[in-house]
Write a protein that holds these residues in place. Structure first.
Motif, PDB file in Angstrom:
ATOM      1  N   PRO A  63       0.823  -1.213   0.000  1.00  0.00           N
ATOM      2  CA  PRO A  63       0.000   0.000   0.000  1.00  0.00           C
ATOM      3  C   PRO A  63       0.857   1.263   0.000  1.00  0.00           C
ATOM      4  O   PRO A  63       1.992   1.258   0.475  1.00  0.00           O
ATOM      5  N   PRO A 143       4.864   6.850  -3.387  1.00  0.00           N
ATOM      6  CA  PRO A 143       6.016   6.182  -2.787  1.00  0.00           C
ATOM      7  C   PRO A 143       7.271   6.930  -3.245  1.00  0.00           C
ATOM      8  O   PRO A 143       7.164   7.918  -3.977  1.00  0.00           O
ATOM      9  N   LEU A 194       5.123   1.382  13.001  1.00  0.00           N
ATOM     10  CA  LEU A 194       5.257   0.449  11.882  1.00  0.00           C
ATOM     11  C   LEU A 194       6.578   0.625  11.155  1.00  0.00           C
ATOM     12  O   LEU A 194       7.094  -0.312  10.557  1.00  0.00           O
TER      13      LEU A 194
HETATM   14  P1  AMP Z   1       6.672   3.968   0.682  1.00  0.00           P
HETATM   15  O1  AMP Z   1       5.429   4.494   0.010  1.00  0.00           O
HETATM   16  O2  AMP Z   1       7.601   3.281  -0.258  1.00  0.00           O
HETATM   17  O3  AMP Z   1       7.312   4.997   1.552  1.00  0.00           O
HETATM   18  O4  AMP Z   1       6.178   2.832   1.653  1.00  0.00           O
HETATM   19  C1  AMP Z   1       4.969   2.976   2.333  1.00  0.00           C
HETATM   20  C2  AMP Z   1       5.024   2.211   3.606  1.00  0.00           C
HETATM   21  O5  AMP Z   1       3.796   2.400   4.290  1.00  0.00           O
HETATM   22  C3  AMP Z   1       5.193   0.721   3.392  1.00  0.00           C
HETATM   23  O6  AMP Z   1       6.106   0.210   4.330  1.00  0.00           O
HETATM   24  C4  AMP Z   1       3.793   0.202   3.627  1.00  0.00           C
HETATM   25  O7  AMP Z   1       3.778  -1.124   4.029  1.00  0.00           O
HETATM   26  C5  AMP Z   1       3.258   1.164   4.690  1.00  0.00           C
HETATM   27  N1  AMP Z   1       1.803   1.284   4.651  1.00  0.00           N
HETATM   28  C6  AMP Z   1       1.067   1.907   3.713  1.00  0.00           C
HETATM   29  N2  AMP Z   1      -0.257   1.774   3.948  1.00  0.00           N
HETATM   30  C7  AMP Z   1      -0.377   1.043   5.070  1.00  0.00           C
HETATM   31  C8  AMP Z   1      -1.490   0.562   5.832  1.00  0.00           C
HETATM   32  N3  AMP Z   1      -2.742   0.806   5.456  1.00  0.00           N
HETATM   33  N4  AMP Z   1      -1.213  -0.167   6.935  1.00  0.00           N
HETATM   34  C9  AMP Z   1       0.043  -0.398   7.307  1.00  0.00           C
HETATM   35  N5  AMP Z   1       1.135   0.015   6.642  1.00  0.00           N
HETATM   36  C10 AMP Z   1       0.942   0.731   5.529  1.00  0.00           C
END
Ligand code: AMP
Ligand code: MG
Length: 313
Positions: A63, A143, A194
């Motif tokens: 996500p 991202p 997280l």
């Molecule tokens: P990035 O967009 O590459 O910085 O990564 C986004 C991070 O946010 C990743 O580690 C995802 O697993 C985490 N992430 C995004 N949406 C969620 C969600 N709904 N619940 C938990 N983690 C999330």
């Protein structure tokens, strides 16, 4: 994926409004934030979000974080709480991402959350990013603007080195100041860290007045590999030529099916439809048979997600 040239836009008024109209038109725009350069797409547009995965060559659909210009805008997409307000007051705009339950009628593409019922959302602390988000009048999923597996970009030159020709534009506003990804905190069921990032965990604990829990196998396994990823309740059977008796059929390409990811066999369209269609077929309560999906381009990420959905639980 666009094969035309990527525009290099300067972050003045003209550049920002050009970048905003590209976003509104469904194109990808990399833009400066205080953390790293983000690869932005209109989060309401499933095809645009699918292009993010295509441009990055991401092997799976984890996500994405949605960026909004202010706290009021965030409340349109997530269920707000007193704790969320405390954190927003203390750290927004800034390098902190909140994970909160999606709000009814949010209007975001299901690919943004990879089918999860929660959304990661952030208000960046960067004048150009804010100006772009306001001008686009859109929630922007973003991202880091680098090919999957490579280092996060902190200059427009880094972005172009990895993504030139694959995205609509880069909005250049010099080097990022933080250069670290955002800290990610979820508030439900208890405040949990997280991902460590630009805002120290201690600062968040001081505001909340309680320690942040660490993720268990229930919340996260490895970065981008959520155990809580959406999986259908139904049994899923892959590479099916047709549905067996009692199954519903998720098609791809010209064929008879209950729902078809893309009759034209377009993998971008298929990616944009994937989570929504899995949810809908799951609601039938019947086992789901899925047509073969080619492994080229976005097909790798689609098959990754499908094989996890089909794995024994
Ligand atoms: P990035 O967009 O590459 O910085 O990564 C986004 C991070 O946010 C990743 O580690 C995802 O697993 C985490 N992430 C995004 N949406 C969620 C969600 N709904 N619940 C938990 N983690 C999330
Ligand atoms: Mg990244």
């Amino acid at each position: 994926m666009s094969s035309s040239k990527t525009q290099h836009l300067v972050a003045d008024q003209t550049g920002i409004s050009q970048a905003a109209s590209l976003l509104r038109g469904g194109a990808l725009v990399a833009f400066a934030t205080e953390t790293v350069y983000g690869l932005g797409a209109d989060a309401r547009n499933g095809a645009a979000v699918a292009q993010v995965y295509a441009a990055k060559g991401r092997p799976s659909f984890n996500p994405l974080i949605v960026h909004v210009p202010d706290t009021d805008s965030a409340q349109k997409y997530v269920e707000w709480s007193d704790q969320a307000q405390m954190i927003a007051d203390a750290f927004w705009p800034g390098a902190l991402t909140l994970v909160l339950p999606l709000r009814q009628g949010h209007g975001l593409a299901s690919l943004v959350t990879a089918g999860l019922p929660t959304l990661a959302i952030r208000v960046p602390n960067h004048p150009t990013a804010t100006a772009l988000l306001r001008a686009a009048e859109a929630p922007v999923a973003a991202p880091s603007a680098n090919p999957s597996g490579q280092i996060s970009p902190t200059t427009a030159r880094h972005v172009l080195a990895g993504l030139d020709g694959k995205i609509g534009a880069v909005l250049d506003d010099g080097p990022c100041t933080v250069g670290l990804e955002s800290t990610i905190v979820t508030l439900a069921p208890v405040p949990t860290l997280l991902r460590a990032g630009g805002v120290p965990a201690e600062d968040i604990e001081a505001v909340l007045g309680c320690p942040l829990a660490v993720p268990t196998s229930d919340t996260i396994t490895a970065p981008g590999q959520l155990a809580s990823h959406y999986a259908p309740n139904a049994k899923v059977r892959l590479n099916a030529k047709f549905a067996d008796f009692g199954e519903v059929f998720l098609g791809f390409g010209p064929m008879k099916s209950d729902l078809n990811l893309s009759e034209a066999g377009d993998l971008t369209e298929a990616a944009a439809n994937l989570f929504d269609y899995l949810h809908r077929l799951d609601e039938s309560g019947k086992p789901i048979a899925v047509a073969p999906i080619p492994m080229t381009g976005l097909g790798a990420a689609i098959n990754d997600r499908l094989s996890r959905a089909a794995a024994p639980r």
